[in-house]
Design an enzyme around this catalytic site. Structure first.
Site, PDB file in Angstrom:
ATOM      1  N   GLU A 164       0.372  -1.107   0.026  1.00  0.00           N
ATOM      2  CA  GLU A 164      -0.018  -0.138   0.062  1.00  0.00           C
ATOM      3  C   GLU A 164       1.089   0.767  -0.342  1.00  0.00           C
ATOM      4  OE1 GLU A 164      -2.988  -0.156  -0.059  1.00  0.00           O
ATOM      5  OE2 GLU A 164      -3.645  -1.980   0.506  1.00  0.00           O
TER       6      GLU A 164
HETATM    7  N1  LIG Z   1      -1.623   3.361   0.976  1.00  0.00           N
HETATM    8  C1  LIG Z   1      -1.147   2.880   2.181  1.00  0.00           C
HETATM    9  O1  LIG Z   1      -2.388   2.088   2.865  1.00  0.00           O
HETATM   10  C2  LIG Z   1      -0.512   3.735   3.512  1.00  0.00           C
HETATM   11  C3  LIG Z   1      -0.543   3.859   4.486  1.00  0.00           C
HETATM   12  C4  LIG Z   1       0.219   4.819   4.991  1.00  0.00           C
HETATM   13  C5  LIG Z   1       1.658   5.285   4.493  1.00  0.00           C
HETATM   14  N2  LIG Z   1       1.548   5.419   3.565  1.00  0.00           N
HETATM   15  C6  LIG Z   1       2.050   5.504   2.958  1.00  0.00           C
HETATM   16  O2  LIG Z   1       3.731   5.476   3.645  1.00  0.00           O
HETATM   17  C7  LIG Z   1       4.522   6.882   3.444  1.00  0.00           C
HETATM   18  C8  LIG Z   1       4.946   7.389   4.887  1.00  0.00           C
HETATM   19  O3  LIG Z   1       5.111   6.413   5.431  1.00  0.00           O
HETATM   20  P1  LIG Z   1       7.363   6.079   5.750  1.00  0.00           P
HETATM   21  O4  LIG Z   1       7.711   7.289   5.670  1.00  0.00           O
HETATM   22  O5  LIG Z   1       6.741   5.450   6.970  1.00  0.00           O
HETATM   23  O6  LIG Z   1       7.788   5.781   4.057  1.00  0.00           O
HETATM   24  P2  LIG Z   1       8.701   4.471   4.711  1.00  0.00           P
HETATM   25  O7  LIG Z   1       8.313   3.991   3.304  1.00  0.00           O
HETATM   26  O8  LIG Z   1       9.451   5.644   4.292  1.00  0.00           O
HETATM   27  O9  LIG Z   1       8.991   2.983   5.193  1.00  0.00           O
HETATM   28  C9  LIG Z   1       8.091   2.279   5.568  1.00  0.00           C
HETATM   29  C10 LIG Z   1       9.365   1.485   6.016  1.00  0.00           C
HETATM   30  O10 LIG Z   1       9.780   0.756   4.855  1.00  0.00           O
HETATM   31  C11 LIG Z   1      10.986   0.594   5.685  1.00  0.00           C
HETATM   32  N3  LIG Z   1      11.685   0.613   5.032  1.00  0.00           N
HETATM   33  C12 LIG Z   1      12.552   1.987   4.237  1.00  0.00           C
HETATM   34  N4  LIG Z   1      13.993   1.056   3.297  1.00  0.00           N
HETATM   35  C13 LIG Z   1      13.470   0.231   3.087  1.00  0.00           C
HETATM   36  C14 LIG Z   1      14.350  -0.526   1.956  1.00  0.00           C
HETATM   37  N5  LIG Z   1      15.639  -0.424   1.679  1.00  0.00           N
HETATM   38  N6  LIG Z   1      13.924  -2.132   2.653  1.00  0.00           N
HETATM   39  C15 LIG Z   1      12.567  -2.590   3.687  1.00  0.00           C
HETATM   40  N7  LIG Z   1      12.382  -1.534   4.387  1.00  0.00           N
HETATM   41  C16 LIG Z   1      13.284  -0.125   3.986  1.00  0.00           C
HETATM   42  C17 LIG Z   1      11.331   1.836   6.907  1.00  0.00           C
HETATM   43  O11 LIG Z   1      12.133   1.496   8.004  1.00  0.00           O
HETATM   44  C18 LIG Z   1       9.041   1.553   7.305  1.00  0.00           C
HETATM   45  O12 LIG Z   1       9.704   0.538   8.285  1.00  0.00           O
HETATM   46  C19 LIG Z   1       3.808   7.742   2.380  1.00  0.00           C
HETATM   47  O13 LIG Z   1       4.060   7.650   1.296  1.00  0.00           O
HETATM   48  C20 LIG Z   1       2.480   7.568   2.754  1.00  0.00           C
HETATM   49  O14 LIG Z   1       1.415   7.558   1.762  1.00  0.00           O
HETATM   50  C21 LIG Z   1       0.332   4.464   2.321  1.00  0.00           C
END
Ligand SMILES: NC(=O)c1ccc[n+]([C@@H]2O[C@H](COP(=O)([O-])OP(=O)(O)OC[C@H]3O[C@@H](n4cnc5c(N)ncnc54)[C@H](O)[C@@H]3O)[C@@H](O)[C@H]2O)c1
Ligand SMILES: N[C@@H](CCC=O)C(=O)O
Length: 527
Positions: A290
């Site tokens: 998502e």
């Molecule tokens: N569509 C949905 O349902 C939904 C819901 C909530 C948030 N979001 C999205 O999430 C984003 C904000 O959240 P965020 O800042 O925590 O996102 P992010 O992508 O920075 O981080 C999400 C998770 O991914 C991990 N991560 C980062 N790099 C990684 C890698 N290389 N490999 C594996 N895992 C890795 C992070 O440590 C964290 O646990 C926004 O883009 C938002 O739109 C989407």
């Protein structure tokens, strides 16, 4: 066909309806004091039912007060991930063999505990990720809803196991969905309870075992929820918990050869890179991701303008715009453009920016220094390339001094094609654009690589019908003044996106979510 009714957990509304809002506030404020007094501990990993200490730790501070240490958390690495995946693999067959009723009983028990502890959990969210009290409680409520709804769906479908009869004499057939094995669960900071619990429960209820990694800024609420699920009766090794950052803990989890599937919520960049990794490694299991949004709202000349202003203001600025569902661009019919924009600016200026735990706060802090820098950068560009109608400043006065507070910002006079109106910023920042008619509004709404949430304000049923037909978006809300694009409820409003807003086209909290965690098998026995 009408879906079977589901009762959502709506805590704040319950207190409003029973005319006891003061009791809500008192319970929350007591919980804040209790939780605050317990912050600052050191936290370990959980692998195979055992707490595991690491040499390295990372500190988490409260976004509203960086002098407040939430805790020191184990910095998990590739070796910890390997141990956790091995533990999860070792019990995968045993967990698949559990009767569905026994699995469901564990998650219902966890939901009951979360219900009993909801004020403590909401207070933890406020202190750790900066959500105000009603937003934090909605996060708790949604987690409980996920547990109850997914449990109900597993039970209703008999664990997705069907006796398909004897199609020809002697052929006894069965069709079922079976788990993949070990799932990696990787969660974002912004719904640190609901999304963490929902994804974890989705994988576990369907018979997979899990290694879960929460966001690095919100490990405390995730750990608390993980412990509630563990204590509800999960066998050791079924749920393993590794804190740490993306490159050192998330990436090795995705790359581990024994991780069959990943469920992820977060940014588009990371989500797509996980899918790429799976493809490069030739893995066949699912990447249920998502992702982000750039959520448009159209205000027609047939709109109730007051309702539109309220809906956009709440959609854009609740939790400081840090929702994938946040309203971020508004297309307003030129006949009501001035009226709408002036009222939106007035309403926005009346919002209280402040610490999450203060009763009056609407706009709470942003999560990180990177978010603060991003805010400074986009508001500078907005001032250079357009008109900042209100907002644009970082707030540091009084008790905001030690937090990361910014003003909710309304921008006009940037073209629809501008990056500011195309990229997801994840901040309290909205652009407003005039349109000549609904055609132009729909065309511009759809002119995006994202397709998560969309809103329309119009009192004209024909316009609403046409918009529902033509809008390219997973979540579509017409005339929703409570929020133009945010605040979906489990079961009634399953949540997910089209285009680059998601990878599967199936939505969390809906009827087709759980099947994604399983693969189909048909068994024929001739007797
Ligand atoms: N569509 C949905 O349902 C939904 C819901 C909530 C948030 N979001 C999205 O999430 C984003 C904000 O959240 P965020 O800042 O925590 O996102 P992010 O992508 O920075 O981080 C999400 C998770 O991914 C991990 N991560 C980062 N790099 C990684 C890698 N290389 N490999 C594996 N895992 C890795 C992070 O440590 C964290 O646990 C926004 O883009 C938002 O739109 C989407
Ligand atoms: N489900 C939430 C958004 C989750 C993403 O940030 C909503 O409907 O507002």
């Amino acid at each position: 066909m009408k879906a079977k009714a589901f009762e959502n957990e709506l805590t704040y509304r319950y207190y409003e309806e029973t005319d006891d809002v003061e009791a809500f506030h008192e319970a929350y404020e007591d919980a804040v004091e209790t939780v605050r007094a317990e912050l600052g501990e050191t936290h370990d990993l959980l692998i195979d039912g055992e707490r595991v200490a690491t040499d390295a730790h990372f500190e988490v501070t409260s976004p509203g007060d960086q002098t407040l240490t939430v805790g020191e958390f184990a910095a998990g690495d590739a070796d910890d991930i390997d141990d956790a995946v091995r533990a999860a693999s070792a019990v995968a067959d045993e967990w698949e063999g559990f009767d569905v009723a026994d699995r469901v009983a564990i998650f219902r028990d966890a939901a009951a505990t979360m219900r009993d502890r909801k004020f403590e959990l909401a207070a933890t969210i406020s202190l750790e990720n900066g959500k105000n009290r009603t937003e934090a409680m909605a996060d708790v409520d949604e987690a409980i809803d996920f547990l109850e709804f997914y449990s109900r769906e597993c039970e209703r479908s008999n664990g997705y196991d069907f006796d398909t009869g004897e199609p020809t004499p002697g052929q006894h057939t069965r069709n079922l969905l079976r788990p993949y094995g070990v799932f990696g669960v990787i969660a974002p900071f912004n719904f640190p309870m609901a999304i963490f619990v929902g994804m974890t429960a989705g994988a576990l209820l369907t018979g997979n075992t899990v290694v879960a990694k929460p966001a690095e800024s919100t490990p405390l609420i995730a750990e608390t929820c993980m412990a509630i699920m563990q204590d509800a009766g999960l066998p050791d090794g079924v749920l393993n918990f590794v804190t740490g950052d993306g490159p050192n803990a998330g990436q090795p989890l995705v790359e581990h050869e024994d991780v069959a599937g990943v469920v992820f919520t977060g940014s588009r960049e990371v989500g797509l890179s996980i899918r790429e990794t799976f493809s490069e490694q030739g893995k066949h299991g699912p990447v249920i991701a998502e992702l982000g949004g750039k959520n448009p709202v159209i205000v027609s000349d047939a709109a109730d303008v007051d309702a539109a202003v309220e809906g956009v203001m709440k959609g854009a600025f609740s939790f400081s715009g840090q929702k994938c569902s946040a309203t971020s661009r508004v297309y307003v019919h030129e006949g009501v453009y001035d009226e709408f924009t002036e009222a939106l600016v007035d309403e926005t200026e009346a919002l209280v920016v402040g610490p999450a735990t203060e009763r009056e706060t609407f706009v709470s802090p942003v999560i990180s220094d990177a978010a603060l820098e991003r805010y400074e950068s986009i508001t500078e560009r907005a001032a250079a390339d357009g008109t900042v109608r209100t907002g644009g400043a970082v707030r540091t006065e009084g008790d905001l001094e030690d937090g990361r507070f910014v003003e909710p910002t309304v921008v006009t006079d940037v073209p629809h094609e501008h990056d500011l109106a195309r990229d997801e910023h994840f901040l309290p920042f909205v652009t407003v654009h005039p349109i000549a008619d609904l055609d132009e509004g729909i065309r511009k709404s759809n002119d995006s690589e994202y397709g998560l949430c969309a809103g329309l304000f119009s009192e004209d049923d024909a316009e609403i019908d046409r918009w529902f037909d033509e809008i390219e978006s997973g979540m579509c809300y017409a005339n929703r003044s409570q929020s133009a694009t945010t605040g979906a409820l489990v079961q009634a409003q399953p949540f997910g996106g089209w285009k680059y807003s998601g990878t599967t086209g199936k939505f969390a909290g809906g009827y087709w979510y759980l099947q994604q965690f399983m693969r189909e098998q048909t068994q024929t026995r001739v007797e």
